[in-house]
Design a protein around this motif. Structure first.
Motif, PDB file in Angstrom:
ATOM      1  N   ASP A 121      59.228  64.070  34.283  1.00 20.62           N
ATOM      2  CA  ASP A 121      60.131  65.520  34.423  1.00 20.62           C
ATOM      3  C   ASP A 121      61.786  65.225  35.371  1.00 20.62           C
ATOM      4  N   THR A 122      61.214  64.236  36.452  1.00 19.05           N
ATOM      5  CA  THR A 122      62.948  64.142  37.457  1.00 19.05           C
ATOM      6  C   THR A 122      63.583  63.241  35.982  1.00 19.05           C
ATOM      7  N   PHE A 123      62.834  62.072  35.683  1.00 18.11           N
ATOM      8  CA  PHE A 123      63.889  62.011  34.864  1.00 18.11           C
ATOM      9  C   PHE A 123      64.249  62.571  33.291  1.00 18.11           C
ATOM     10  N   GLY A 136      71.591  49.539  35.958  1.00 19.49           N
ATOM     11  CA  GLY A 136      71.635  50.494  37.152  1.00 19.49           C
ATOM     12  C   GLY A 136      72.615  50.898  36.642  1.00 19.49           C
ATOM     13  N   PHE A 137      71.567  52.467  37.503  1.00 19.65           N
ATOM     14  CA  PHE A 137      73.121  54.009  36.398  1.00 19.65           C
ATOM     15  C   PHE A 137      74.986  53.400  37.207  1.00 19.65           C
ATOM     16  N   LEU A 150      68.020  60.644  39.890  1.00 20.22           N
ATOM     17  CA  LEU A 150      67.331  61.230  39.161  1.00 20.22           C
ATOM     18  C   LEU A 150      67.201  60.003  37.782  1.00 20.22           C
ATOM     19  N   LEU A 151      68.133  59.439  37.180  1.00 22.83           N
ATOM     20  CA  LEU A 151      68.118  58.587  36.348  1.00 22.83           C
ATOM     21  C   LEU A 151      67.772  57.084  36.993  1.00 22.83           C
ATOM     22  N   SER A 152      67.242  57.265  38.200  1.00 23.74           N
ATOM     23  CA  SER A 152      66.621  55.360  38.771  1.00 23.74           C
ATOM     24  C   SER A 152      65.502  55.267  37.410  1.00 23.74           C
ATOM     25  N   SER A 160      60.876  55.007  42.835  1.00 25.48           N
ATOM     26  CA  SER A 160      62.426  55.095  43.421  1.00 25.48           C
ATOM     27  C   SER A 160      63.366  56.303  43.050  1.00 25.48           C
ATOM     28  N   ARG A 161      62.716  56.881  41.760  1.00 23.69           N
ATOM     29  CA  ARG A 161      63.575  58.662  41.753  1.00 23.69           C
ATOM     30  C   ARG A 161      63.459  59.707  43.142  1.00 23.69           C
TER      31      ARG A 161
END
Length: 121
Positions: free
Chosen positions: A5-7, A43-44, A74-76, A81-82
């Motif tokens: 959900d976080t992603f 990575g982001f 959020l997108l880890s 790690s998010r």
């Protein structure tokens, strides 16, 4: 679960900020997406340096460090790690919450041009 959900919230936030999806697909077998593969491998922050939004420029040039930190959390790629969304399920083993990020606690003041930033490799 909570971490997926976080992603998803990160993908929606990306869409709200840039009026575009971050990548075409996350499916890595039947339909590999080069943008998502680059994100997973680098990575982001590296993705933000490379990804361009139509004629507006690279995404790292279009957001503040605070917004970048929220999206990065959020997108880890690693679910553990998010950032959390502050769920009670994490109270026994506290983890960083998106609500602890300064960018979300500001009074809604828009950034000045000097506050926008771009990371350098």
């Amino acid at each position: 679960g909570f971490l997926s959900d976080t992603f998803a919230v990160g993908v929606v936030m990306f869409g709200a900020l840039f009026v575009d999806f971050p990548w075409r697909s996350t499916c890595d077998i039947a339909c590999p997406c080069p943008a998502f593969e680059f994100f997973l491998s680098n990575g982001f922050r590296a993705y933000a340096q490379k990804r361009k939004i139509r004629s507006a420029g690279r995404i790292c040039e279009l957001m503040t460090e605070g917004a970048a930190a929220v999206l990065e959390g959020l997108l880890s790629a690693d679910p553990y790690s998010r950032l959390t969304l502050g769920e009670a399920a994490w109270e026994e083993a506290p983890r960083p919450s998106v609500w602890q990020r300064t960018w979300l606690r500001n009074e809604g003041c828009p950034p000045t041009a000097g506050e926008r930033m771009c990371w350098r490799a």
